[in-house]
Design an enzyme around this catalytic site. Sequence first.
Site, mmCIF file in Angstrom:
data_model
loop_
_atom_site.group_PDB
_atom_site.id
_atom_site.type_symbol
_atom_site.label_atom_id
_atom_site.label_comp_id
_atom_site.label_asym_id
_atom_site.label_seq_id
_atom_site.Cartn_x
_atom_site.Cartn_y
_atom_site.Cartn_z
ATOM 1 N N HIS A 1 0.841 -1.081 0.149
ATOM 2 C CA HIS A 1 -0.064 -0.134 0.033
ATOM 3 C C HIS A 1 0.861 1.316 0.024
ATOM 4 C CE1 HIS A 1 -3.424 2.535 0.655
ATOM 5 N NE2 HIS A 1 -2.874 3.058 1.779
ATOM 6 N N ASP B 1 0.653 5.368 -0.353
ATOM 7 C CA ASP B 1 -0.159 6.537 -0.526
ATOM 8 C C ASP B 1 0.303 7.567 -1.479
ATOM 9 O OD1 ASP B 1 -2.328 5.940 1.421
ATOM 10 O OD2 ASP B 1 -0.744 6.478 3.341
ATOM 11 N N ASP C 1 -8.022 1.518 2.628
ATOM 12 C CA ASP C 1 -7.587 2.618 3.549
ATOM 13 C C ASP C 1 -8.314 4.003 3.629
ATOM 14 O OD1 ASP C 1 -5.780 3.432 5.647
ATOM 15 O OD2 ASP C 1 -4.544 4.496 4.546
ATOM 16 N N HIS D 1 -7.183 9.637 -0.946
ATOM 17 C CA HIS D 1 -7.807 9.473 0.425
ATOM 18 C C HIS D 1 -6.847 10.273 1.456
ATOM 19 C CE1 HIS D 1 -5.362 5.703 0.640
ATOM 20 N NE2 HIS D 1 -5.143 6.214 1.866
#
Length: 838
Positions: free
Chosen positions: A203, A205, A324, A529
Amino acid sequence: EAVVQEFRPAQVGESFGPTWETCWFKVELSIPLAWAGREVHFVWESDGEGMVWRDAQPVQGLTKEGEKTSYILTRSLKESEPHSLTLYVELACNGLFGAGKGSMIAPPDPDRRVTLSKAELVVFNRDVYELLVDLEILLDMAQLLGEENQRSFQALYTANQMVNVCDVTDPSTFPAARDLAAAIFSQRNGESQHTIHAMGHCHIDSAWLWPYEETIRKCARSWVTVVHLMEHNPELTFACSQLGLIPVLWQAQQFEWVRSWYPGLYARIQDFVAKGQFIPVGGTWVEMDGNLPSGESMVRQFLQGQRFFQEQFGRICSEFWLPDTFGYSAQLPQLMHGCGIRRFLTQKLSWNLVNSFPHHTFFWEGIDGSQVLTHFPPGDSYGMHGRVEEMLKTVKNNKDKGHVNHSAFLFGFGDGGGGPTQKMLDRMKRMSNTDGLPRVQVSTPDQLFSVLEKESSQLCTWVGELFLELHNGTYTTQAQIKKGNRECERILHDVEVLSTLAVAQDSVFQYPASQLQRLWRLLLLNQFHDVLPGSCIQLVVEDALQYYTEIRRAGAQLQEEAVQSLCRDLLQPKARSTQSTLVLNTLPWERTEVISKPGPDGAETLALVTVPSMGYALVQEPFVPPQPVAVRKQEDGSITMENGVIAVCLDMMGHLTSLRLLDCGRESVPDGCYANQFALFDDVPLYWDAWDVMDYHLETRKPVTTLLKPLEITLAGGLRGSVKFSLQVGKSSTLTQEIILDATCPYLRFLTQVEWKEAHKFLKVEFPVQVRSTNATYEIQFGHLQRPTHWNTSWDWARFEVWAHKWLDLSEHGFGVALLNDCKYGASAHRNILSLSL
């Protein structure tokens, strides 16, 4: 570019910086001839994130926090292999989680320096490593399986025997010790044992505690490491003693970055996609916020993502992965269906602060009845490390035991990237089918969901939104980002409407498809996000605001070109014609509104116009309303405004003391109450400062009562009446508001400007209304949602602060009041008070 620079000698223990700088190291290695037949590693440890380059290609990410500190030069040194070689290490002067000063989520320390703590050429003893992993698994089994389980004692005694057999000074004793461990690991499970589907995961970001630009390098560091692991761990699609690796990556934007900046790495990734090892899932352009983007924006996330995956990899994604983000709109199941997706995976609701979500595998039903099969990995994480404890938690925690016997296990360092490690794979290799532990197989999203679909007949259904009971502050944090998102969504809508009409009418007009795609991709990127919610560092906010400025600029130009083509004849000045103004309506209903238009002398003048749906009108003579707005100042300093539809009364503080609908005489504001009441709350959350507002903030409410400029009339009526006032908010902030009533208009407008200088405060505006209903209605993407106005249960009061798009409404039979906004998302409706978070 880096290779041709001049290099100076560097020493272990030196520090480099400041934050966000890049340092390049030229590493000249000479492997001793005596190391023939040995496994040789280059070890590098520093506080920063690094990448090894060899022959002008990236080959290995180096991140101490991600347990990646060595690059394998050779697994068995041969005479024919080069013994002298040159590597380059690219060192980013930031850690895996940025450079927070004092804590991870603090603003970055601009002067932080990273230290090179180790740079060595070493022989790696693979036999000792394997022995240590064996012992780790056995000791975890002994400690975690419990005294009532005989396997814990078998594991303990086996580990004890291994210690007795093994002489650390005599490597010839290692195989016998390993044989003891293998005997335990080879004892098989029964057929009913739970099956864990392990998938490599990384993951990253797209921006958070680091800027967008650093994410490009994070992708390369993480993915080149994953590819390197794949080359030495052949992928398998069934439970076996060998382990493959299937990383799951779902953000098309990140693929596009790597394609542009690291074409050699991208070509290797494409090969592994073709082999079925690199699995594109998710289908969106970025992993967007699940609440705040408009319906059209969410469709474009899927459109751009699915189109990219189709063009680059020859397939669209059948699973939507959004692990997330801070809650999930009830409209998503319908949008997924429309984009060819029937499966959904997340885990964020495990972060709920109040209520534990009751399922891990279930059907999620949207507002139109669309259903998607949904799975939350029961380990409640997307960053597992392949440990025994995590496997046991995955089974124990599963709330749908008995209904399904399979669950997901996502392993690899995440958030700041990193991904899986060889040790994670080697741990799971020993647990693939070992009695006493769940069965562990490296799998694919398709394999997991296919077996869940076969077992789905007894699954429960959850209807409506998946509301995260945490991070409610992200609906309001960073007001300029929220405003930019809403404005740019509207601009792109208008450009597309006008350009489409222009194409239909003018065969010469070229639809600006490529320009629009560029602008949409900028907007979609900002809906990531941690960007749109405002939970990112200042560098990211500055980048985001620049992107909004570019969308506004380019959007205005495209809009002008479309209007010039669409209305060319109408815009031509005609001899002896009276001056007229062209007014366009890009919404699908007829509108009658007061507009401002430039007059002959350049001053703004008002006009009342009626424009058809998706059409235009030419305004020439001023249109006189059937009833002009009347504005009157009362003896007590209050001001009334009336337009034949509604009548309002405002006191000197700007409070709305009366709002009446004239045709029925119904009063909206309860006796003794003030609407348009500003209130300030303390905002000191438990930890996640930019993310959270806690329920206890409601106990600190203080009405804003310091008047700077009392209410005064600014427009005395006719087509428009308006009044204005100013307040002091908190210690040093100011608020100025103009309240406007237009002719024929059934609503009152509030133009509010705040000069915000407070810290750990939360400003809201409240509207108590004389309406009784147990539910309020909120606009969401392409629809609306009802939420309770009472706090009967913990599920109700956990939604003390919710999100909405352009309106929220409280209605009873025959009457209601709605609160509209053009740039806000945080809201609440408790009992009869509508509140908008500013």
